[in-house]
Design an enzyme around this catalytic site. Structure first.
Site, short mmCIF file in Angstrom:
data_model
loop_
_atom_site.label_atom_id
_atom_site.label_comp_id
_atom_site.label_asym_id
_atom_site.label_seq_id
_atom_site.Cartn_x
_atom_site.Cartn_y
_atom_site.Cartn_z
N GLY A 1 53.40 25.08 43.16
CA GLY A 1 52.52 23.90 43.27
C GLY A 1 51.25 24.13 43.79
CG ASN B 1 61.59 21.94 44.25
OD1 ASN B 1 62.25 23.12 44.15
ND2 ASN B 1 61.01 21.55 43.14
N GLY B 2 62.04 18.43 43.10
CA GLY B 2 62.99 17.88 42.33
C GLY B 2 62.46 16.61 41.65
CB CYS C 1 57.55 20.67 44.67
SG CYS C 1 56.50 19.25 44.32
CE1 TYR D 1 55.80 30.79 34.01
CE2 TYR D 1 56.59 28.47 33.77
CZ TYR D 1 55.61 29.39 33.90
OH TYR D 1 54.25 28.85 33.98
#
Ligand code: SF4
Length: 492
Positions: free
Chosen positions: A53, A128-129, A26, A273
């Site tokens: 995302g 996010n997480g 996200c 990445y």
């Protein structure tokens, strides 16, 4: 990002419609800007963070007491129209989110920001997480009489804050009390009627940065990565630190360290990445880090060949580094169609057969008769790699040597990255030699953990590298572990 390619019967085009990589978790974005088109700025911020995302996108804006929101399934460019940004999403505070689902299924109702009511007005939260203690947190919230609209851990955090507000606390006290109930990885952007909040978990597993727009000093921006600042011309100020809460209001930005000091544990996969190569960490772009790990890879696992190429796009910086360190010429051997995004309109079978698909196309005249080193950033299931190798051989490569700019992925992630269950990770069950045979290469080598971590130039203990070694920095409840760590369960 490369994905689960299928070689067609009549060509060597590779279908990249499904990912064979860990999926990003996200992107979050926030802006406080008293005079400006915050919705449009949030739109472009999310546009820059699209790689994090692609399932759904949403923006909520605050206009004094009222909140306005628009969210839907799809890419940022599909979800928002100019009229929505201009006429509906009004206000001076905006919170935005790009979602890839890691908890909660893929439905519009789970799109973020999560919006909940409190006695002080609504709050909008972008996360996010992944939390690892959702069972306990949900039980607590059920006991407190909270109603759930979604199945996401993000809504639980929002409800926990709302519950604390409703028990009499102000925004800051309520948020800090709620975060103390949360265990796991979370970078959050939270909008309220009076201010914007940015928060990182005590280990800072997921990134979050602060930027500032020129002009009035109270024009702050929060974003998962610096590329979300660059696109709107915001200056990078600094990272939100692990365990820090920044609170931005008309008075400016204030900082609170709300948790006991913990060791920083940034996800190393962000470096390798996930994050965009033009995003900056530790004063350099990730492109530079990725070139450096390519050089390290060449030192660790040199092999003689005619050319070095990268798997587009994510393997390219490491391939250039490999070429520079080894002296073997760099070449492009696979061309990616850059003008397609994820589509929600499925092609018909006839269209598939006639080649309407996302493509990686091998360059036959570059590859014919050549000994090729192909560099990729990771191997997860191995399906992608096998098909790429076949395509390179079919295009005339006489030898194919694969080099991976990260160590073997042996463990799943519980902190917001979708890396499959452990038994789907090829390196969890197979030796490097067995993987080489399965994907059909002449040789295969991975970067060492030491090489990966030392190349960061930071304290090597400041990273989570659990998917390479199983050393999870935030304790994971046994019940959660059992959901993904199949092999440990079997051998226990
Ligand atoms: S387990 Fe792997 S993907 Fe997850 S946070 Fe740690 S390094 Fe990143």
């Amino acid at each position: 990002m490369l994905a689960n390619p299928k070689v067609t019967d009549d060509s060597h085009h590779l279908d990249v419609s499904r990912s064979d990589k860990p999926e990003e978790a996200c992107g979050v974005f926030g802006i406080y800007c008293p005079e400006g088109e915050v919705a449009k700025l949030a739109y472009f911020g999310l546009y820059a963070l699209q790689h994090r995302g692609q399932e759904s996108a949403g923006i909520a804006t605050f206009d004094g007491d009222r909140v306005h929101s628009h969210k839907d399934m799809g890419l940022v460019s599909q979800v928002f129209k100019e009229s929505v940004l201009h006429d509906e999403l009004i206000g001076h505070i905006a919170v935005g989110h790009n979602r890839y689902s890691t908890t909660g299924s893929s439905h519009k109702v789970n799109a973020q920001p999560a919006i909940v009511d409190t006695r002080l007005g609504k709050l909008a939260l972008a996360h996010n997480g992944n939390l690892v203690n959702t069972v306990e947190l949900r039980e607590h919230l059920v006991d407190r009489g909270c109603d759930f609209l979604t199945t996401t851990d993000s809504e639980m955090i929002a409800l926990a804050i709302a519950d604390e507000v409703d028990s009499g606390k102000d925004w800051l006290e309520a948020a800090i009390s709620a975060f103390q109930m949360c265990s796991g990885a979370y970078s959050l952007v939270i909008g309220t009627p009076i201010g914007l909040m940015g928060v990182r978990d005590p280990n800072g597993v997921r990134p979050l940065v602060i930027g500032q727009l020129e002009g009035n000093p109270v024009r702050y921006v929060l974003a998962s990565e610096t590329c979300g600042l660059d696109i709107i011309g915001a200056e990078y100020v600094r990272e939100v630190e692990p365990g820090e809460l920044v609170w931005i209001t008309e008075s400016g930005l204030v900082s609170f360290h709300w948790s006991p000091k913990s060791e920083k544990k940034l996800c190393i996969f962000e470096m390798i990445y996930f994050s965009r190569p033009d995003s900056v960490t530790n004063d350099e772009t990730l492109y530079t880090y990725r070139m450096r790990i390519g050089k390290q890879l060449a030192k660790e696992s040199f092999v003689d060949a005619d050319l070095v190429m990268g798997v587009p796009d994510s393997g390219i910086p490491a391939a250039i580094g490999f070429s520079q360190a080894s002296g073997i010429p760099y070449a492009e051997g696979l061309i990616k169609n850059r003008y397609v995004g994820r589509t929600f309109i499925q092609p018909t079978q006839t269209m598939r057969e006639s080649g309407i698909r996302m493509k990686l196309n091998p360059l036959k005249d570059v590859l014919k008769g050549k000994r090729v080193i192909i560099v990729d950033d990771s191997i997860v299931r191995g399906t992608t790699s096998r098909k790429i190798v076949k395509a390179l051989r079919d295009a005339g490569a006489t030898e194919v040597h694969m080099r991976i700019s990260s160590p073997p992925v042996t463990h799943p992630c519980f902190y917001g990255i979708d890396t499959d269950n452990q038994n789907q990770l090829i390196a969890a069950t197979k030796s490097v030699q067995a993987i080489a045979e399965q994907i059909g290469v002449d040789s295969l080598a991975y970067l060492s953990q030491q090489g990966m971590l030392e190349a960061t130039g930071e304290d090597i203990n400041h990273f989570c590298s659990a998917c390479f070694n199983g050393d999870y920095p935030i304790p994971i409840p046994e019940s959660v572990k059992r959901s993904k760590l199949i092999l440990e369960e079997v051998t226990a």
